[in-house]
Design an enzyme around this catalytic site. Sequence first.
Site, PDB file in Angstrom:
ATOM      1  N   THR A 159       0.706  -1.320   0.016  1.00 11.59           N
ATOM      2  CA  THR A 159       0.060  -0.087   0.050  1.00 11.59           C
ATOM      3  C   THR A 159       0.896   1.276  -0.050  1.00 11.59           C
ATOM      4  O   THR A 159       0.251   2.359  -0.396  1.00 11.59           O
ATOM      5  CB  THR A 159      -1.097  -0.017   1.105  1.00 11.59           C
ATOM      6  OG1 THR A 159      -0.056   0.073   2.317  1.00 11.59           O
ATOM      7  CG2 THR A 159      -1.877  -1.092   1.025  1.00 11.59           C
TER       8      THR A 159
ATOM      9  N   CYS B 171       2.150   2.885   9.457  1.00 10.88           N
ATOM     10  CA  CYS B 171       1.076   2.853  10.494  1.00 10.88           C
ATOM     11  C   CYS B 171       1.717   2.908  11.999  1.00 10.88           C
ATOM     12  O   CYS B 171       2.660   2.332  12.077  1.00 10.88           O
ATOM     13  CB  CYS B 171      -0.065   1.829  10.483  1.00 10.88           C
ATOM     14  SG  CYS B 171      -0.815   1.693   8.929  1.00 10.88           S
TER      15      CYS B 171
ATOM     16  N   CYS C 101      -3.031   0.554  14.725  1.00 12.80           N
ATOM     17  CA  CYS C 101      -3.793   0.912  13.646  1.00 12.80           C
ATOM     18  C   CYS C 101      -5.010  -0.131  13.552  1.00 12.80           C
ATOM     19  O   CYS C 101      -4.748  -1.235  13.441  1.00 12.80           O
ATOM     20  CB  CYS C 101      -3.012   1.049  12.252  1.00 12.80           C
ATOM     21  SG  CYS C 101      -4.005   1.533  10.991  1.00 12.80           S
TER      22      CYS C 101
ATOM     23  N   ARG D 119      -6.981  -3.632   8.481  1.00 17.99           N
ATOM     24  CA  ARG D 119      -6.578  -5.208   8.311  1.00 17.99           C
ATOM     25  C   ARG D 119      -5.124  -5.263   8.618  1.00 17.99           C
ATOM     26  O   ARG D 119      -4.323  -4.593   7.693  1.00 17.99           O
ATOM     27  CB  ARG D 119      -7.382  -5.551   6.975  1.00 17.99           C
ATOM     28  CG  ARG D 119      -7.256  -6.993   6.909  1.00 17.99           C
ATOM     29  CD  ARG D 119      -7.757  -7.420   5.701  1.00 17.99           C
ATOM     30  NE  ARG D 119      -7.769  -8.795   5.319  1.00 17.99           N
ATOM     31  CZ  ARG D 119      -8.336  -9.393   4.161  1.00 17.99           C
ATOM     32  NH1 ARG D 119      -9.050  -8.733   3.434  1.00 17.99           N
ATOM     33  NH2 ARG D 119      -8.270 -10.600   4.263  1.00 17.99           N
TER      34      ARG D 119
ATOM     35  N   CYS E 190      -0.350   6.742   7.256  1.00 16.24           N
ATOM     36  CA  CYS E 190      -1.772   6.203   6.880  1.00 16.24           C
ATOM     37  C   CYS E 190      -2.786   7.364   7.577  1.00 16.24           C
ATOM     38  O   CYS E 190      -2.665   7.712   8.465  1.00 16.24           O
ATOM     39  CB  CYS E 190      -1.899   5.192   8.011  1.00 16.24           C
ATOM     40  SG  CYS E 190      -3.402   4.321   8.018  1.00 16.24           S
TER      41      CYS E 190
ATOM     42  N   CYS F 164      -4.810   5.879  10.908  1.00 20.60           N
ATOM     43  CA  CYS F 164      -4.274   5.864  12.533  1.00 20.60           C
ATOM     44  C   CYS F 164      -3.240   7.260  12.674  1.00 20.60           C
ATOM     45  O   CYS F 164      -2.973   7.372  13.756  1.00 20.60           O
ATOM     46  CB  CYS F 164      -3.779   4.637  12.678  1.00 20.60           C
ATOM     47  SG  CYS F 164      -2.130   4.714  11.722  1.00 20.60           S
TER      48      CYS F 164
END
Length: 352
Positions: free
Chosen positions: A31, A35, A39, A42, A66, A69
Amino acid sequence: MTEFSIDERWQAVLAHDAGADGRFWYGVKTTGVYCRPACPSRRPRRENVTFHDSPQQAEAAGYQACKRCQPEKVGAAARAVAHVQHLLDTAETEPTLGELARAVNLSPFHLQRVFKARVGVSPKQYALRIRSEKLKVALKNGHSVTAALYAAGHDSPATLYAKSTDQLGMTPRTYARGGQGEMIQYTVTESPLGEMLVAATARGLCAVRFGHMQEMVAELHTEYPNADIREGAAALQPYVDGILDYLKGVNPALNLNTDAKGTHFQKRVWDALRRIPYGETRSYAQLAEMIGEPTAVRAVASACARNPVALVVPCHRIVRTGGELGGYRWGAERKKKLLQREAGAGRLLLSD
């Protein structure tokens, strides 16, 4: 700050461990974002995860923060929580949530969320426990209830008596008399871990322990010398059933009410212990991080050793950093059996 091993970091990510926030950050190759451990997104595959010691390090590696979070704000949040704790520790009168939020430039909602994630209780509950400890000291030093009331920061008798049973486990006058007039019921029953004593006030469990019946009952009388202690198997059966179901693997949550005596710090540790997921363990250092006190490892270990309600407050889930079992108030063999049960190994061990 105690270092997390790579395996400990990954376990913290899997557990969404808020106590690990600020100790490391993780990036996800697929991605391109990084994080904080807690967080709520998933969990990624292990092979797609990289670990970083700071947001700057993660960004230098090409990751973006992110949006869910907001990992780049974790350090600021930790400082904000520490400042709010200081304000509550030193305040003569309790600040409102709005006043605390303005002091650290956060919204009341965000402050409430990050404070509870790091400390384990809300700012209001934290302030109440501070007042409770001040009240206990004043009462033990011989002050009248009225004098102790104002010394602890209560602004009227109404606020004192409205909250005292939650924090003292009894009214102020009862506490000052060493528990005189308080009724504690107990029962001793057989369990897969040997003889087990279960004791409770009207508000919740005050003792769950293992050993020999006569010794356990004698210890209960020593801890509550002026209370009315009597057998009460029928009244305690729901508690006993819940604990025995837990030992059989039927009731892993074990969400039973407690009314255990302890200092403010001890209760913070016990609250954190109850947040460790079933089937997982933490080190003393990790537990210290969970309550926002990374240098208080010895004090955390002491609080674990003084846990009066075995299993319900799962101090058996604390192991040494290297993975060794470490100590346990009720014996290393019992601890080993509990951890094996929770890990899913030796499923018949506690039901033989």
